[in-house]
Each structure stands twice: as structure tokens, then as C-alpha cells.
Design a protein around this motif. Structure first.
Motif: not given
Length: 291
Positions: A38-43, A63-65, A69-74, A159-160
């Protein structure tokens, strides 16, 4: 079962925001077996164990990744540059923009430290940003004496994520917007003309219409996932002009009847942008194959 968004990840513990209620959750063993992290931004869906803890049961499709650094759904990637300390660089800016486009994101450009720039530096940056505006980018040139809440309020909702090298003022920008956070900031190294890394992990903070995230500062950008065939698509004006080239697979270097070269020679495409495209194209073409 509750559904929320991971806002922080530290040592295998994931802080999940479920409509304002925070839970510290661990990932179930099945994720390790499947080599899914799991990464930050994950639902995620979590099984709640106590009023403040639980286990991650499911990760929803991303939606994206971003890889690093690992972060998703931006929803919005904000490329932050500074006018001075470190010096404004279109070459570095274009590299960040290419990374953003490679992940399918249309970035916004924010240049900080306007209050520290000389009149000559301000004029140069304003002229340069007007070129990016013509290409299609939204830009902002801000001093820290300005009302930062007004700067952030025009950003798209969701998410910005702030990206940019160390020392450009990402954490300072968030501190002005959310003084209660009191994020660590650093002085600029005079010898290296860049900041020391102060953000050690990605964390999402609430903003008026979503979240905002600072990212660990880095000066080495990774292009290993980008192929030379794709690079022309990540320079907006080159991609647009390229549709008029005689050859569909034109790399816009020395091919005949190249519309990109023609527009660059007629100053319809900024020379510095075309030069940065060539530099990156050569770097990607000459990198060693990894097995």
C-alpha cells in the motif's frame, strides 16, 4: 468495513483518513504474499479492530501512481521552482514537467521567492512563464509575503502533490497555508545551491477542497521508465507540431520536412524547450541497457 484514504506510511503502519476519522492500520499478510505494498494516496477498505486501529483488507484500483516518491490517485501535480536560492532553471523545470506527463498528469507551475528576486530576475522569470502559459500550463509566481491561502485556493480540487528539488519552498508554502503543521524547513547550501532534504516521507494534509502533499526533495530525476519514442509526447508544443511532420515516426532531429524543426526555426517553438528535448532524447538514447 470502512473505506478511506492512506495519508501517511511509516514503518509498515498506514494512517487512514475515513471522512475525518483517523485509523492506524497494518496491511494483511496476503499483500506481502502478492508483493503488493500500500502507498500514500491509496483508497483502501479497512477492518476496524478498535476505535483507532485496524487492518487493510483491500486496495482499490489506482487512477495513477508516482514511483518516486510513491503516491497514488493524484489530481494535481504542482511543480515548485524558486526564483533564487536555488536559481530558477528551465532545464530542471522541463525535466519535472516530463516526469509529470509520463505519469499522465497535467502539472501546474509555481515559482516561489518572488520577494527575494531582483527586478531583472523577476522580469526574466515572468517572460519565461508567459512562454509556458502559451504552451498551455497554468503558472503562478509568488512571494511568501502574499496570502498563500489565495495561491492554493485556485488549485484544482482533490489531491495536490508538490514536487521540486530541495530548498525551493515546498514545506514553507504548506506552512504558510497551514501554520498549525509547522513542517521542518532547511537553509540552502551555498556551495551546492540546493537545500538539504527535510521531508523524509510523503504525508497528506487536509486543505479546503481535498489534500495537499509535500514530497521528499530530490535533485536526481529518474527517467528509466521513459522510452525515447514517448519523449516527444511529453513536450506539449512538440507533440502538437509533430502531427504536421511528413513522417509519422519523426523524432524531430534531422528528418526531412519536420514541422517541429520548422516551427523552432520560426520561433514558434521556444529554442530552449527544443534544446531540452534534444538533451533528454540523447540521454535516454545513450543510457545503458539494464538486464
Amino acid at each position: 468495513m470502512k473505506t478511506g484514504r492512506i495519508i501517511r506510511s511509516l514503518s509498515g503502519v498506514y494512517r487512514v483518513d475515513v471522512e475525518g476519522t483517523l485509523y492506524d492500520a497494518k496491511a494483511r499478510g496476503l499483500f506481502r504474499k502478492k508483493q503488493i505494498t500500500p502507498i500514500v494516496g491509496d483508497i483502501v477498505d479497512i477492518d476496524v479492530e478498535t476505535h483507532a486501529s485496524g487492518y487493510i483488507h483491500k486496495i482499490h484500483d489506482r487512477r495513477n501512481e508516482l514511483k518516486r516518491p510513491p503516491v497514488s490517485n493524484i489530481d494535481l501535480l504542482v511543480v515548485v521552482m524558486s526564483a533564487v536560492e536555488p536559481e530558477f532553471s528551465t532545464q530542471l523545470l522541463d525535466r519535472f514537467l516530463v516526469i509529470a506527463h509520463s505519469y499522465g498528469l497535467m502539472p501546474r507551475i509555481v515559482v516561489t521567492k518572488k520577494d527575494l528576486a531582483t527586478d531583472k530576475q523577476r522580469k526574466m522569470i515572468e517572460d519565461t512563464l508567459s512562454i509556458y502559459e502559451e504552451i498551455g500550463y497554468r503558472t503562478q509566481f509568488v512571494g511568501m509575503e502574499e496570502d498563500i491561502s489565495q495561491v492554493v485556493s485556485v488549485w484544482e480540487s482533490g489531491l495536490a502533490v508538490l514536487s521540486g528539488q530541495s530548498g525551493v519552498g515546498k514545506s514553507t508554502l504548506i506552512n504558510h497555508y497551514r501554520p498549525d503543521l509547522n513542517l521542518a524547513t532547511s537553509e540552502i547550501s551555498q556551495s551546492l545551491n540546493r537545500g538539504r532534504h527535510t521531508t523524509r516521507h510523503v504525508e497528506l494534509y487536509q486543505r479546503h477542497n481535498g489534500f495537499i502533499a509535500d514530497t521528499p526533495g530530490f535533485s536526481a530525476l529518474d527517467f528509466s521508465h521513459i522510452e525515447k519514442e514517448d519523449l516527444r509526447d511529453y513536450f506539449i508544443e512538440i507533440s502538437q507540431a509533430g502531427t504536421q511532420c511528413k513522417f509519422r515516426d519523426c523524432y524531430h532531429i534531422n528528418e526531412p520536412k519536420c514541422a517541429v524543426k520548422q516551427q523552432e526555426e520560426q520561433n514558434q517553438i521556444a529554442k530552449f524547450r527544443y534544446d531540452h528535448y534534444l538533451q533528454l532524447f540523447n540521454e535516454i538514447s545513450n543510457r545503458k541497457v539494464r538486464y
